[in-house]
Design an enzyme around this catalytic site. Structure first.
Site, mmCIF file in Angstrom:
data_model
loop_
_atom_site.group_PDB
_atom_site.id
_atom_site.type_symbol
_atom_site.label_atom_id
_atom_site.label_comp_id
_atom_site.label_asym_id
_atom_site.label_seq_id
_atom_site.Cartn_x
_atom_site.Cartn_y
_atom_site.Cartn_z
ATOM 1 N N GLY A 12 12.855 4.198 -6.634
ATOM 2 C CA GLY A 12 12.249 3.695 -5.399
ATOM 3 C C GLY A 12 13.337 3.063 -4.544
ATOM 4 O O GLY A 12 14.535 3.268 -4.781
ATOM 5 N N LEU A 13 12.936 2.267 -3.557
ATOM 6 C CA LEU A 13 13.922 1.725 -2.613
ATOM 7 C C LEU A 13 15.006 0.908 -3.290
ATOM 8 O O LEU A 13 16.184 1.083 -3.015
ATOM 9 C CB LEU A 13 13.211 0.865 -1.562
ATOM 10 C CG LEU A 13 12.406 1.640 -0.532
ATOM 11 C CD1 LEU A 13 11.661 0.680 0.376
ATOM 12 C CD2 LEU A 13 13.313 2.556 0.276
ATOM 13 N N GLY A 15 16.018 0.933 -6.445
ATOM 14 C CA GLY A 15 16.846 1.774 -7.312
ATOM 15 C C GLY A 15 17.817 2.617 -6.511
ATOM 16 O O GLY A 15 18.998 2.750 -6.869
ATOM 17 N N HIS A 236 -3.963 -8.144 -1.378
ATOM 18 C CA HIS A 236 -3.865 -7.815 0.049
ATOM 19 C C HIS A 236 -5.256 -7.895 0.680
ATOM 20 O O HIS A 236 -6.213 -7.374 0.123
ATOM 21 C CB HIS A 236 -3.274 -6.420 0.226
ATOM 22 C CG HIS A 236 -2.796 -6.143 1.614
ATOM 23 N ND1 HIS A 236 -3.652 -5.970 2.671
ATOM 24 C CD2 HIS A 236 -1.542 -6.030 2.119
ATOM 25 C CE1 HIS A 236 -2.945 -5.760 3.774
ATOM 26 N NE2 HIS A 236 -1.663 -5.783 3.466
ATOM 27 N N SER A 250 -2.576 -1.304 6.435
ATOM 28 C CA SER A 250 -1.440 -2.186 6.678
ATOM 29 C C SER A 250 -1.752 -3.423 7.517
ATOM 30 O O SER A 250 -2.554 -3.383 8.452
ATOM 31 C CB SER A 250 -0.367 -1.372 7.385
ATOM 32 O OG SER A 250 0.684 -2.197 7.798
ATOM 33 N N ARG A 285 -1.151 -13.475 3.737
ATOM 34 C CA ARG A 285 -2.126 -12.694 2.981
ATOM 35 C C ARG A 285 -2.990 -13.524 2.043
ATOM 36 O O ARG A 285 -4.186 -13.257 1.896
ATOM 37 C CB ARG A 285 -1.393 -11.614 2.191
ATOM 38 C CG ARG A 285 -0.805 -10.593 3.129
ATOM 39 C CD ARG A 285 0.071 -9.589 2.422
ATOM 40 N NE ARG A 285 0.585 -8.643 3.411
ATOM 41 C CZ ARG A 285 1.438 -7.677 3.127
ATOM 42 N NH1 ARG A 285 1.910 -7.529 1.901
ATOM 43 N NH2 ARG A 285 1.839 -6.855 4.071
#
Lengths: 590, 249
Positions: A12-13, A15, A236, A250, A285
């Protein structure tokens, strides 16, 4: 080339960014991922990435971003790392832009920014509402360059099993499984980076993918790595409940002007705007979620008596919605069947993110196991008791900048293992034994049903509202489920991509981690950020301004505490009904 | 009233070399079910419609929101993502098959590595000097950015290749997915540094000239990427490059 190699688990980002930084510093990388890296869960991130670029000339600054982050996190974030992250953010966004990420633009062709929760400044750069996907692609492309040049070897379809650790508590490699052949192998490593994201799948339905089991972090925990702040799970506020998972809508929907409401006395009630006049729909949140939960569960004011409220964009210009929020417009249309450009969306909170994670050193991201690093959501840095929207993509990338060079420095200094082959053999044998056990399972328990039971208990007791008596019952339940795991029966004995056997292995680890989260929550007798106990409704800095540390023991997780770094901003009360008083000034920092 | 159910017919294969066979399943219906939740129900109770015990069906998935491309398969004869295939909107029995243009690993799982390898061949990246701080990126017009953002949404799912008459399991044709990425990176101000190399890599065998103009790709793309426009644009760029190469000989 040197025989030193760094193994990165997870594409992912975090990594991918770590991989890029290691390559730039000159060492080769073995990148292990059980999905092609472009399909990692980071693609689900929608809204954007925070950076105080002050694109609108309103006097935004990295310090203001840092203060928002710490205040939003209810002062549990270690301030050194959080400040460094916010300072690096503008540079990170420029880097991604240079890599070709298609950020939305202003009429002049500059980066466009939008508002996000817990901040008064617009500082979120974005690519429609698929920023995570676009960011993964940009980094994937850069990693492919290094792959083409022979510096990265990808191990796609390989599943991490356990660390190879010697008796000096130093990591020397990993055991992995080729899922297509179910064959276990060892990879030697001078250092290992864990970048495997969050554990949302413990809860069954969440906004996370099925692949977010937390299994790798748990394996490391069971081998002695400390797990920090496990009780802080972000729920969320706005997701669409589904039959397989809950789909995120989102926060950028509210950043672009979306309003939340329900009916009260027959009239629309814009509850966030009324209750929190200063921040309105853009409260953090944890606060939005608790409010929606209270309105639906306690006041019974959900839509049509169901657990749902409106997230309304139907009054906005549809062309602008497509340009800035196209990704979520499409998801709502495809999965619900209604057009959010015309009717308000119906949403409810869902498990989303783990602020807690593997304990790491503030300067290097190294865990308490030598040579073992953790980057991205899987570690506990930066977000404290509640993460601000659009700070997660930032922390993933920033962690790559911290972890990559630190791991290379370590790798260049550490002495090689004395007898690697024997050590690798030992751990390989252990993993083989576990799978022999799983393949031989012929009991009456159904693994999926055990997971559903755990998910139900966790969702009821370990999400928005927590009570100590219920947490105690939950812990007992988790111990019981873990015991019942031994009596699972499996139907699939194939040695080709046996997803059932892999799932049974992951389920055991999810149960262990669920217990870590629960026990951590049980011990924290206060309310802070995402952790709310009605019995202890206030934040208690005197007793609990500290990081929870869970360590594995024979009798389950052992809890201890560590001081939080509050050296830069003095903790102050958190109140989003009024403007945030910037009680700190940059001057005090110098 | 009998409990409402969902019927599925699934093409299965035990491994890469074995022959495929069909199994039927009948599972309890629930609101807002998609093909993914049907496959999860089979995992919970791997028993066929006729009551025979079997194994769970292997399939790939990740995001479940149609942004990762993992769960691509053939559903009632049409290639698409299983997550966005809602039971209420499709006919039963729901027929599931693996993609046919890629080698089967097991059941509905295929090996799509070829698509990733081709991205290497065309250097589908922006050749930045490094990740260190070098200031802002190039300015872009919002209108142009919006066009290329659409191209950048490609999930490497392979729908366009599955429906392409020219793309076969054992030939070299790269197909719409790659050609559209060539267009994307040739557009980018820094990516354009490799434009000539990229055009050369799609000039010869397996390149853009082999497109038969069936236009199936653009119909099949779940992200509605204007793939035929990309093919036309890259075809034009290749033609200009051929002329340029000829003049510089």
């Amino acid at each position: 080339m040197s025989d030193k190699r760094i193994v990165v688990i997870g594409g992912g980002l975090a990594g991918l960014m770590t991989t890029i930084r290691i390559c730039e510093e000159g060492l080769p990388v073995d990148l292990v991922s059980f999905v092609p890296v472009k399909r990692s869960h980071s693609v689900c991130a929608q809204g954007g990435i925070n950076a105080a670029l002050d694109m609108q000339g309103k006097g935004d600054s990295p310090w203001e971003h840092f203060d928002d982050t710490v205040y939003g996190g209810d002062f549990l974030a270690n301030q050194g790392p959080a400040k460094r992250m916010c300072e690096k953010a503008p540079e990170i966004v420029h880097m991604l832009d240079r890599m070709g990420l298609m950020f939305n633009r202003t009429p002049e062709g500059q980066l466009d920014v939008r508002a996000f929760g817990g901040a008064k400044q617009k500082r979120t750069a974005f690519a429609g509402a698929t920023t995570g996907q676009q960011m993964i692609y940009a980094l994937d492309e850069q990693v492919r360059r290094f792959e083409a040049a022979g510096q990265v070897k990808k191990w796609i379809g390989y599943d991490f099993q356990e660390l190879i650790v010697d008796d000096t508590k130093t990591v020397r490699g990993v055991v992995v499984m080729n899922m297509n052949t179910m064959k276990l192998e060892t990879l030697p490593a001078t250092a290992v980076v864990i970048a495997t994201g969050g554990p949302g799948y413990i809860y069954g339905k969440s906004t996370n993918s099925f692949i977010n089991t937390g299994s790798v972090a748990t394996a490391c925990y069971l081998q002695g790595a400390k797990y920090a702040n496990g009780e802080f799970i972000q729920i969320h506020p706005t997701a669409i409940p589904g039959s397989d998972k809950d789909r995120l809508m989102s926060e950028s929907a509210r950043g672009e002007g979306g309003r939340m409401w329900t009916y009260k006395d027959g009239k629309p009630w814009y509850f966030l705007e009324e209750m929190f006049p200063a921040y309105g729909n853009l409260v953090p949140r944890d606060i939005a979620t608790r409010t929606i939960y209270d309105i639906c569960i306690n006041q019974g004011l959900g839509l049509d008596g169901e657990n749902k409220v409106f997230l309304d964009l139907s009054f906005k210009d549809p062309d602008e919605l497509d340009r800035k929020l196209g990704g979520i417009m499409e998801i709502y249309e495809k999965f619900v069947g209604d057009d959010p450009r015309k009717v308000p969306m119906k949403v409810f909170p869902s498990v989303h993110y783990s602020m807690g994670g593997m304990w790491v050193d503030a300067e290097t991201d190294m865990t308490n196991i030598n040579g073992l690093y953790a980057a991205g959501e899987v570690n506990y840095q930066y977000h404290g008791a509640n993460r601000l929207g659009a700070n997660s993509l930032l922390s993933c990338i920033y962690d790559g900048f911290v972890t990559g060079p630190a791991a290379v420095k370590y790798a260049n200094e550490v002495k090689p293992a004395s007898d690697y082959d024997a050590l690798a053999e030992k751990f390989l044998g252990q993993s083989e034994k576990l799978f022999e056990q799983i393949y031989a399972m012929d009991g009456d328990e159904n693994a999926r049903k055990l997971h559903q039971e755990m998910a139900k208990w966790m969702t009821e007791r370990m999400t928005v509202v927590r009570h100590n008596d219920k947490l105690e019952e939950l812990e007992k339940k988790l111990v019981e489920l873990r015991e019942r795991w031994n009596h699972i029966g499996i139907a699939d004995h194939s040695k080709v991509l046996n997803q059932e056997a892999i799932y049974v292995k992951d389920l055991q680890r999810m149960m262990e981690l669920a217990r870590v989260l629960t026990v951590s929550a049980l011990h924290r007798n206060e309310s802070r950020g995402a952790h709310y106990k009605p019995e202890f409704p206030n934040r208690d800095d005197e007793n609990f301004l500290k990081t929870t540390i869970a360590t594995v023991s024979e009798d389950g997780p052992k809890i201890s505490y560590e001081e939080v770094d509050t050296s830069l901003i003095k903790p102050r009360a958190r109140n989003y009904a009024v403007d945030k008083h910037a009680t700190e000034t940059e001057g005090e920092d110098k | 009233m009998a409990e409402k159910t969902v019927r599925l017919k699934i093409k299965r294969q035990l491994n890469a070399d074995s022959s495929p066979f069909w199994e039927e399943f009948e599972i309890p219906y629930g609101p807002s079910m998609n093909v993914i939740s049907c496959l999860v129900a089979i995992q919970e109770n791997p028993v066929t419609r006729s009551g025979k015990k079997t194994t769970a069906v292997a399939w790939e998935c990740s995001c479940l929101e149609e942004v990762c491309g993992a769960c691509t398969m053939i559903i009632n004869g049409k290639v698409r993502q299983a997550c966005s295939a809602l039971v209420d909107n499709i006919d039963q029995p729901i027929v599931l098959e693996p993609m046919t243009k890629f080698p089967v690993v097991r059941d509905l799982v295929v090996d799509r590595q070829r698509m990733f390898d081709n991205l290497k061949k065309v250097q589908a990246w922006v050749p930045v000097d490094g990740s260190f701080d070098m200031g802002p990126g190039p300015k872009l017009k919002e209108s142009e950015r919006a066009v290329h953002y659409e191209l950048s949404k490609c999930m490497t799912c392979g729908c366009c290749l599955e429906v392409c008459p020219q793309f076969e399991k054992d030939n070299d044709f790269m197909g719409a997915q790659i050609i559209s990425q060539v267009r994307l990176f040739n557009f980018h101000p820094t990516g354009a540094a490799l434009k000539e190399d990229r055009l050369h890599s799609v000039m010869g065998k397996g390149g853009v000239a082999e497109c038969g103009n069936a236009q199936n790709c653009v119909e099949a793309c779940p992200k509605e990427i204007p793939l035929t426009t990309s093919i036309a644009e890259v075809g034009r760029q290749v033609t200009l490059q051929v002329m340029k190469d000829w003049f510089l000989k």
